[in-house]
Design a protein around this motif. Structure first.
Motif, PDB file in Angstrom:
ATOM      1  N   LYS A  23       0.857  -1.185   0.000  1.00 40.65           N
ATOM      2  CA  LYS A  23       0.000   0.000   0.000  1.00 40.65           C
ATOM      3  C   LYS A  23       0.897   1.240   0.000  1.00 40.65           C
ATOM      4  O   LYS A  23       1.664   1.464   0.926  1.00 40.65           O
ATOM      5  CB  LYS A  23      -0.910  -0.014   1.232  1.00 40.65           C
ATOM      6  CG  LYS A  23      -1.677   1.265   1.481  1.00 40.65           C
ATOM      7  CD  LYS A  23      -2.772   1.480   0.470  1.00 40.65           C
ATOM      8  CE  LYS A  23      -3.614   2.685   0.883  1.00 40.65           C
ATOM      9  NZ  LYS A  23      -4.378   3.242  -0.183  1.00 40.65           N
ATOM     10  N   TYR A  25       0.664   5.211   0.007  1.00 40.47           N
ATOM     11  CA  TYR A  25      -0.235   6.334   0.231  1.00 40.47           C
ATOM     12  C   TYR A  25       0.219   7.524  -0.606  1.00 40.47           C
ATOM     13  O   TYR A  25       1.412   7.727  -0.827  1.00 40.47           O
ATOM     14  CB  TYR A  25      -0.247   6.722   1.719  1.00 40.47           C
ATOM     15  CG  TYR A  25      -0.871   5.667   2.585  1.00 40.47           C
ATOM     16  CD1 TYR A  25      -2.240   5.680   2.850  1.00 40.47           C
ATOM     17  CD2 TYR A  25      -0.107   4.635   3.123  1.00 40.47           C
ATOM     18  CE1 TYR A  25      -2.825   4.699   3.636  1.00 40.47           C
ATOM     19  CE2 TYR A  25      -0.685   3.649   3.903  1.00 40.47           C
ATOM     20  CZ  TYR A  25      -2.039   3.688   4.156  1.00 40.47           C
ATOM     21  OH  TYR A  25      -2.616   2.701   4.921  1.00 40.47           O
ATOM     22  N   ASP A  27      -1.759  10.525   0.078  1.00 39.05           N
ATOM     23  CA  ASP A  27      -2.231  11.545   1.009  1.00 39.05           C
ATOM     24  C   ASP A  27      -1.395  11.433   2.285  1.00 39.05           C
ATOM     25  O   ASP A  27      -1.500  10.460   3.030  1.00 39.05           O
ATOM     26  CB  ASP A  27      -3.715  11.324   1.309  1.00 39.05           C
ATOM     27  CG  ASP A  27      -4.294  12.328   2.281  1.00 39.05           C
ATOM     28  OD1 ASP A  27      -3.548  12.916   3.091  1.00 39.05           O
ATOM     29  OD2 ASP A  27      -5.520  12.522   2.246  1.00 39.05           O
ATOM     30  N   LYS A  29      -1.415  13.071   5.140  1.00 38.72           N
ATOM     31  CA  LYS A  29      -2.116  13.071   6.429  1.00 38.72           C
ATOM     32  C   LYS A  29      -2.728  11.708   6.731  1.00 38.72           C
ATOM     33  O   LYS A  29      -2.713  11.255   7.870  1.00 38.72           O
ATOM     34  CB  LYS A  29      -3.163  14.186   6.477  1.00 38.72           C
ATOM     35  CG  LYS A  29      -2.509  15.554   6.586  1.00 38.72           C
ATOM     36  CD  LYS A  29      -3.503  16.662   6.765  1.00 38.72           C
ATOM     37  CE  LYS A  29      -2.743  17.987   6.868  1.00 38.72           C
ATOM     38  NZ  LYS A  29      -3.635  19.124   7.010  1.00 38.72           N
ATOM     39  N   GLU A  30      -3.221  11.035   5.713  1.00 39.99           N
ATOM     40  CA  GLU A  30      -3.743   9.677   5.898  1.00 39.99           C
ATOM     41  C   GLU A  30      -2.606   8.734   6.300  1.00 39.99           C
ATOM     42  O   GLU A  30      -2.740   7.915   7.205  1.00 39.99           O
ATOM     43  CB  GLU A  30      -4.407   9.186   4.608  1.00 39.99           C
ATOM     44  CG  GLU A  30      -4.996   7.792   4.717  1.00 39.99           C
ATOM     45  CD  GLU A  30      -5.574   7.281   3.401  1.00 39.99           C
ATOM     46  OE1 GLU A  30      -6.010   6.110   3.394  1.00 39.99           O
ATOM     47  OE2 GLU A  30      -5.571   8.007   2.389  1.00 39.99           O
ATOM     48  N   ALA A  31      -1.463   8.866   5.639  1.00 38.66           N
ATOM     49  CA  ALA A  31      -0.301   8.025   5.955  1.00 38.66           C
ATOM     50  C   ALA A  31       0.192   8.267   7.379  1.00 38.66           C
ATOM     51  O   ALA A  31       0.593   7.330   8.068  1.00 38.66           O
ATOM     52  CB  ALA A  31       0.818   8.287   4.948  1.00 38.66           C
ATOM     53  N   LYS A  33      -1.616   9.126   9.961  1.00 36.48           N
ATOM     54  CA  LYS A  33      -2.539   8.437  10.869  1.00 36.48           C
ATOM     55  C   LYS A  33      -2.177   6.959  10.982  1.00 36.48           C
ATOM     56  O   LYS A  33      -2.124   6.393  12.075  1.00 36.48           O
ATOM     57  CB  LYS A  33      -3.986   8.588  10.392  1.00 36.48           C
ATOM     58  CG  LYS A  33      -4.545   9.973  10.587  1.00 36.48           C
ATOM     59  CD  LYS A  33      -5.958  10.070  10.024  1.00 36.48           C
ATOM     60  CE  LYS A  33      -6.452  11.507  10.073  1.00 36.48           C
ATOM     61  NZ  LYS A  33      -7.754  11.663   9.402  1.00 36.48           N
ATOM     62  N   VAL A  34      -1.918   6.329   9.837  1.00 38.05           N
ATOM     63  CA  VAL A  34      -1.543   4.909   9.821  1.00 38.05           C
ATOM     64  C   VAL A  34      -0.200   4.718  10.529  1.00 38.05           C
ATOM     65  O   VAL A  34      -0.019   3.796  11.323  1.00 38.05           O
ATOM     66  CB  VAL A  34      -1.498   4.368   8.379  1.00 38.05           C
ATOM     67  CG1 VAL A  34      -0.963   2.944   8.343  1.00 38.05           C
ATOM     68  CG2 VAL A  34      -2.884   4.436   7.747  1.00 38.05           C
ATOM     69  N   LYS A  37      -0.660   4.958  14.250  1.00 38.54           N
ATOM     70  CA  LYS A  37      -1.417   3.804  14.747  1.00 38.54           C
ATOM     71  C   LYS A  37      -0.533   2.555  14.798  1.00 38.54           C
ATOM     72  O   LYS A  37      -0.545   1.813  15.768  1.00 38.54           O
ATOM     73  CB  LYS A  37      -2.628   3.550  13.844  1.00 38.54           C
ATOM     74  CG  LYS A  37      -3.483   2.385  14.267  1.00 38.54           C
ATOM     75  CD  LYS A  37      -4.642   2.167  13.312  1.00 38.54           C
ATOM     76  CE  LYS A  37      -5.392   0.898  13.652  1.00 38.54           C
ATOM     77  NZ  LYS A  37      -6.342   0.528  12.611  1.00 38.54           N
TER      78      LYS A  37
END
Length: 169
Positions: A23, A25, A27, A29-31, A33-34, A37
């Motif tokens: 995967k 990314y 984006d 900001k999405e990356a 978050k991941v 986490k």
């Protein structure tokens, strides 16, 4: 006959699960978050995917290999920051990528930057740089030898304790 069919399905399933694509990314900001986490650093790949010869070479020699695939799944969250000449991109992605190119001072492609990041309450992204590299000759083994130290946290060793000397009276 049933055993042969079951064994065949087992091996087909095994090969399909190993061939899963990584995967990447786009984006940031999405990356992030991941990344937060999963407690893994970001691997930011600055590339000119449709015109940069060294970028294409890095892709083919390293980033598309099983060795890299295994390492990446365990070690990093992948982010592709592309600067194509012939491939269309949304204005939002272009803006994000240009801002990151300036923030990291990227002057040549490919550049791979490793970082930890978080997004503050006011929406600003804060990066902690861990190191960078680019194309490394020698295939995945040579490239991973350069990249791995950036993402591996050194083991915390306990402070050495000094033995107290007892005084005899």
């Amino acid at each position: 006959m049933k055993k042969i069919i079951l064994v065949a399905f087992f091996f087909i399933g095994l090969s399909v699960s190993q061939a899963q694509e990584l995967k990447w990314y786009t984006d940031v900001k999405e990356a992030i978050k991941v990344s937060n986490k999963e407690k893994k650093p970001l691997m930011l790949f600055f590339t000119g995917s449709d015109w940069c010869g060294w970028c294409i070479r890095l892709q083919n020699e390293v980033l598309k290999t099983p060795e890299f695939n295994k390492w990446a799944k365990e070690s990093v969250v992948l982010v592709e920051l592309d600067y194509p000449r012939r491939t269309a991109q949304s204005d939002e992605i272009k803006k994000q990528n240009n801002e990151l190119q300036q923030a990291f001072g990227i002057q040549g492609f490919p550049t791979v930057y490793f970082a930890n990041a978080n997004v503050s309450k006011d929406g600003k992204v804060n990066f902690e740089g861990l190191g960078s590299t680019g194309y490394v000759a020698g295939g995945p083994t040579a490239w991973l030898a350069v990249a791995d130290p950036f993402v591996k946290k050194p083991a915390l060793s306990p402070e050495p304790t000094k033995a107290k000397k007892s005084k005899k009276a």
